[in-house]
Write a protein that holds these residues in place. Structure first.
Motif, PDB file in Angstrom:
ATOM      1  N   ALA A   1      42.743  -0.728  47.053  1.00 39.13           N
ATOM      2  CA  ALA A   1      42.728   0.166  48.213  1.00 39.13           C
ATOM      3  C   ALA A   1      44.137   0.439  48.727  1.00 39.13           C
ATOM      4  CB  ALA A   1      41.870  -0.433  49.320  1.00 39.13           C
ATOM      5  N   GLY A   2      45.031  -0.538  48.618  1.00 40.69           N
ATOM      6  CA  GLY A   2      46.398  -0.345  49.081  1.00 40.69           C
ATOM      7  C   GLY A   2      47.126   0.754  48.325  1.00 40.69           C
ATOM      8  N   ALA A   3      46.801   0.900  47.048  1.00 39.53           N
ATOM      9  CA  ALA A   3      47.448   1.946  46.253  1.00 39.53           C
ATOM     10  C   ALA A   3      47.005   3.335  46.706  1.00 39.53           C
ATOM     11  CB  ALA A   3      47.138   1.756  44.776  1.00 39.53           C
ATOM     12  N   LEU A   4      45.775   3.438  47.189  1.00 40.34           N
ATOM     13  CA  LEU A   4      45.261   4.736  47.623  1.00 40.34           C
ATOM     14  C   LEU A   4      45.756   5.142  48.997  1.00 40.34           C
ATOM     15  CD1 LEU A   4      41.574   4.307  46.429  1.00 40.34           C
ATOM     16  CD2 LEU A   4      43.432   5.529  45.289  1.00 40.34           C
ATOM     17  N   GLU A   5      46.322   4.206  49.734  1.00 38.05           N
ATOM     18  CA  GLU A   5      46.801   4.496  51.087  1.00 38.05           C
ATOM     19  C   GLU A   5      48.250   4.970  51.120  1.00 38.05           C
ATOM     20  OE1 GLU A   5      44.926   4.600  53.763  1.00 38.05           O
ATOM     21  OE2 GLU A   5      43.225   4.083  52.488  1.00 38.05           O
ATOM     22  N   ARG A   6      48.929   4.977  50.000  1.00 37.99           N
ATOM     23  CA  ARG A   6      50.325   5.436  49.953  1.00 37.99           C
ATOM     24  C   ARG A   6      50.390   6.929  50.249  1.00 37.99           C
ATOM     25  NH1 ARG A   6      51.762   2.227  44.462  1.00 37.99           N
ATOM     26  NH2 ARG A   6      51.840   0.153  45.400  1.00 37.99           N
ATOM     27  N   PRO A   7      51.425   7.369  50.984  1.00 37.87           N
ATOM     28  CA  PRO A   7      51.524   8.793  51.347  1.00 37.87           C
ATOM     29  C   PRO A   7      51.611   9.723  50.127  1.00 37.87           C
ATOM     30  CG  PRO A   7      53.037   7.485  52.662  1.00 37.87           C
ATOM     31  CD  PRO A   7      52.439   6.569  51.641  1.00 37.87           C
ATOM     32  N   LEU A   8      52.329   9.312  49.100  1.00 35.26           N
ATOM     33  CA  LEU A   8      52.459  10.160  47.914  1.00 35.26           C
ATOM     34  C   LEU A   8      51.109  10.349  47.232  1.00 35.26           C
ATOM     35  CD1 LEU A   8      54.213  11.689  45.891  1.00 35.26           C
ATOM     36  CD2 LEU A   8      54.523   9.538  44.668  1.00 35.26           C
ATOM     37  N   VAL A   9      50.341   9.287  47.122  1.00 36.70           N
ATOM     38  CA  VAL A   9      49.025   9.367  46.493  1.00 36.70           C
ATOM     39  C   VAL A   9      48.103  10.262  47.318  1.00 36.70           C
ATOM     40  CG1 VAL A   9      46.999   8.030  45.796  1.00 36.70           C
ATOM     41  CG2 VAL A   9      49.286   7.135  45.368  1.00 36.70           C
ATOM     42  N   LYS A  10      48.165  10.154  48.624  1.00 36.08           N
ATOM     43  CA  LYS A  10      47.336  11.001  49.491  1.00 36.08           C
ATOM     44  C   LYS A  10      47.702  12.472  49.335  1.00 36.08           C
ATOM     45  CE  LYS A  10      45.969   7.890  53.177  1.00 36.08           C
ATOM     46  NZ  LYS A  10      45.977   7.642  54.610  1.00 36.08           N
ATOM     47  N   ARG A  11      49.010  12.761  49.274  1.00 33.39           N
ATOM     48  CA  ARG A  11      49.444  14.156  49.099  1.00 33.39           C
ATOM     49  C   ARG A  11      49.006  14.699  47.756  1.00 33.39           C
ATOM     50  NH1 ARG A  11      55.327  13.929  50.209  1.00 33.39           N
ATOM     51  NH2 ARG A  11      55.456  15.401  48.510  1.00 33.39           N
ATOM     52  N   LEU A  12      49.166  13.896  46.706  1.00 31.20           N
ATOM     53  CA  LEU A  12      48.753  14.342  45.377  1.00 31.20           C
ATOM     54  C   LEU A  12      47.246  14.552  45.310  1.00 31.20           C
ATOM     55  CD1 LEU A  12      50.995  12.220  43.004  1.00 31.20           C
ATOM     56  CD2 LEU A  12      51.131  14.656  43.455  1.00 31.20           C
ATOM     57  N   ALA A  13      46.488  13.664  45.926  1.00 29.42           N
ATOM     58  CA  ALA A  13      45.033  13.792  45.919  1.00 29.42           C
ATOM     59  C   ALA A  13      44.581  15.044  46.661  1.00 29.42           C
ATOM     60  CB  ALA A  13      44.396  12.555  46.532  1.00 29.42           C
ATOM     61  N   ALA A  14      45.334  15.457  47.672  1.00 29.34           N
ATOM     62  CA  ALA A  14      44.987  16.661  48.418  1.00 29.34           C
ATOM     63  C   ALA A  14      45.391  17.927  47.670  1.00 29.34           C
ATOM     64  CB  ALA A  14      45.653  16.633  49.784  1.00 29.34           C
ATOM     65  N   LEU A  15      46.495  17.888  46.933  1.00 25.08           N
ATOM     66  CA  LEU A  15      47.019  19.087  46.283  1.00 25.08           C
ATOM     67  C   LEU A  15      46.516  19.304  44.861  1.00 25.08           C
ATOM     68  CD1 LEU A  15      50.716  18.971  47.519  1.00 25.08           C
ATOM     69  CD2 LEU A  15      48.849  20.381  48.383  1.00 25.08           C
ATOM     70  N   LEU A  16      46.147  18.254  44.189  1.00 20.97           N
ATOM     71  CA  LEU A  16      45.754  18.366  42.782  1.00 20.97           C
ATOM     72  C   LEU A  16      44.529  19.254  42.569  1.00 20.97           C
ATOM     73  CD1 LEU A  16      46.660  17.423  40.003  1.00 20.97           C
ATOM     74  CD2 LEU A  16      45.124  15.489  40.240  1.00 20.97           C
ATOM     75  N   PRO A  17      43.456  19.134  43.343  1.00 18.91           N
ATOM     76  CA  PRO A  17      42.318  20.035  43.122  1.00 18.91           C
ATOM     77  C   PRO A  17      42.665  21.509  43.324  1.00 18.91           C
ATOM     78  CG  PRO A  17      41.660  18.186  44.484  1.00 18.91           C
ATOM     79  CD  PRO A  17      43.153  18.121  44.352  1.00 18.91           C
ATOM     80  N   VAL A  18      43.523  21.803  44.289  1.00 19.63           N
ATOM     81  CA  VAL A  18      43.927  23.193  44.537  1.00 19.63           C
ATOM     82  C   VAL A  18      44.711  23.725  43.333  1.00 19.63           C
ATOM     83  CG1 VAL A  18      45.294  24.693  46.021  1.00 19.63           C
ATOM     84  CG2 VAL A  18      43.939  22.845  47.015  1.00 19.63           C
ATOM     85  N   ALA A  19      45.618  22.922  42.817  1.00 18.66           N
ATOM     86  CA  ALA A  19      46.415  23.349  41.665  1.00 18.66           C
ATOM     87  C   ALA A  19      45.540  23.544  40.432  1.00 18.66           C
ATOM     88  CB  ALA A  19      47.505  22.323  41.381  1.00 18.66           C
ATOM     89  N   LEU A  20      44.591  22.648  40.211  1.00 14.33           N
ATOM     90  CA  LEU A  20      43.701  22.783  39.058  1.00 14.33           C
ATOM     91  C   LEU A  20      42.808  24.007  39.182  1.00 14.33           C
ATOM     92  CD1 LEU A  20      42.697  19.068  38.440  1.00 14.33           C
ATOM     93  CD2 LEU A  20      44.161  20.495  37.032  1.00 14.33           C
ATOM     94  N   LEU A  21      42.302  24.281  40.379  1.00 14.88           N
ATOM     95  CA  LEU A  21      41.468  25.463  40.580  1.00 14.88           C
ATOM     96  C   LEU A  21      42.275  26.747  40.395  1.00 14.88           C
ATOM     97  CD1 LEU A  21      38.726  26.605  41.269  1.00 14.88           C
ATOM     98  CD2 LEU A  21      39.329  26.437  43.672  1.00 14.88           C
ATOM     99  N   ALA A  22      43.505  26.761  40.873  1.00 18.88           N
ATOM    100  CA  ALA A  22      44.358  27.935  40.683  1.00 18.88           C
ATOM    101  C   ALA A  22      44.665  28.161  39.203  1.00 18.88           C
ATOM    102  CB  ALA A  22      45.652  27.770  41.472  1.00 18.88           C
ATOM    103  N   ALA A  23      44.925  27.099  38.483  1.00 15.96           N
ATOM    104  CA  ALA A  23      45.198  27.226  37.049  1.00 15.96           C
ATOM    105  C   ALA A  23      43.970  27.714  36.297  1.00 15.96           C
ATOM    106  CB  ALA A  23      45.664  25.885  36.489  1.00 15.96           C
ATOM    107  N   LEU A  24      42.802  27.194  36.644  1.00 20.10           N
ATOM    108  CA  LEU A  24      41.569  27.640  36.003  1.00 20.10           C
ATOM    109  C   LEU A  24      41.288  29.103  36.301  1.00 20.10           C
ATOM    110  CD1 LEU A  24      39.004  26.985  34.400  1.00 20.10           C
ATOM    111  CD2 LEU A  24      37.958  26.300  36.554  1.00 20.10           C
ATOM    112  N   THR A  25      41.506  29.523  37.547  1.00 24.23           N
ATOM    113  CA  THR A  25      41.303  30.918  37.921  1.00 24.23           C
ATOM    114  C   THR A  25      42.247  31.829  37.150  1.00 24.23           C
ATOM    115  OG1 THR A  25      40.589  30.263  40.126  1.00 24.23           O
ATOM    116  CG2 THR A  25      41.304  32.543  39.848  1.00 24.23           C
ATOM    117  N   ALA A  26      43.502  31.454  37.057  1.00 25.32           N
ATOM    118  CA  ALA A  26      44.475  32.270  36.316  1.00 25.32           C
ATOM    119  C   ALA A  26      44.114  32.342  34.838  1.00 25.32           C
ATOM    120  CB  ALA A  26      45.873  31.698  36.494  1.00 25.32           C
ATOM    121  N   GLN A  27      43.718  31.227  34.273  1.00 24.56           N
ATOM    122  CA  GLN A  27      43.369  31.209  32.846  1.00 24.56           C
ATOM    123  C   GLN A  27      42.140  32.069  32.577  1.00 24.56           C
ATOM    124  OE1 GLN A  27      40.700  29.656  30.953  1.00 24.56           O
ATOM    125  NE2 GLN A  27      41.694  30.236  29.060  1.00 24.56           N
ATOM    126  N   GLN A  28      41.124  31.981  33.423  1.00 22.21           N
ATOM    127  CA  GLN A  28      39.907  32.760  33.216  1.00 22.21           C
ATOM    128  C   GLN A  28      40.114  34.246  33.509  1.00 22.21           C
ATOM    129  OE1 GLN A  28      36.762  31.777  32.081  1.00 22.21           O
ATOM    130  NE2 GLN A  28      37.915  29.974  31.474  1.00 22.21           N
TER     131      GLN A  28
END
Length: 102
Positions: free
Chosen positions: A26-53
């Motif tokens: 749980a301590g690893a998931l509370e790091r600020p970098l991990v939280k930022r990546l977890a928030a931004l990664l789905p948006v980036a993946l959805l944008a990439a999928l939309t562009a590819q399709q």
């Protein structure tokens, strides 16, 4: 029979990934970098999928009715339209451009 082996291996792989996620401390998931990546990664993946399709057809780059539909959806989003209206605008514009031969 090979397809069932592939299904079983995929199911086991999905279970292993889920189990690995549960084993992360749980301590690893509370790091600020991990939280930022977890928030931004789905948006980036959805944008990439939309562009590819939208802009790809196999291994070629295309600009067709799907791009017009995406542009219509973007305009509706900028105008803060409700989600169903955004989807409807994209569908209608894509269909209209295809009907005109685009």
């Amino acid at each position: 029979m090979n397809i069932w082996i592939a299904v079983a291996v995929t199911a086991l792989g999905c279970y292993a990934v889920k189990l690995a996620g549960l084993l992360v401390p749980a301590g690893a998931l509370e790091r600020p970098l991990v939280k930022r990546l977890a928030a931004l990664l789905p948006v980036a993946l959805l944008a990439a999928l939309t562009a590819q399709q939208t802009f790809a057809d196999g291994h070629t780059l295309v600009l067709d009715a799907r791009a017009a539909g995406l542009a219509a959806a973007a305009v509706a989003l900028v105008l803060r339209a409700p989600f169903l209206l955004v989807v409807a605008a994209a569908v209608l514009v894509t269909a209209a451009v295809r009907a005109m031969g685009g």
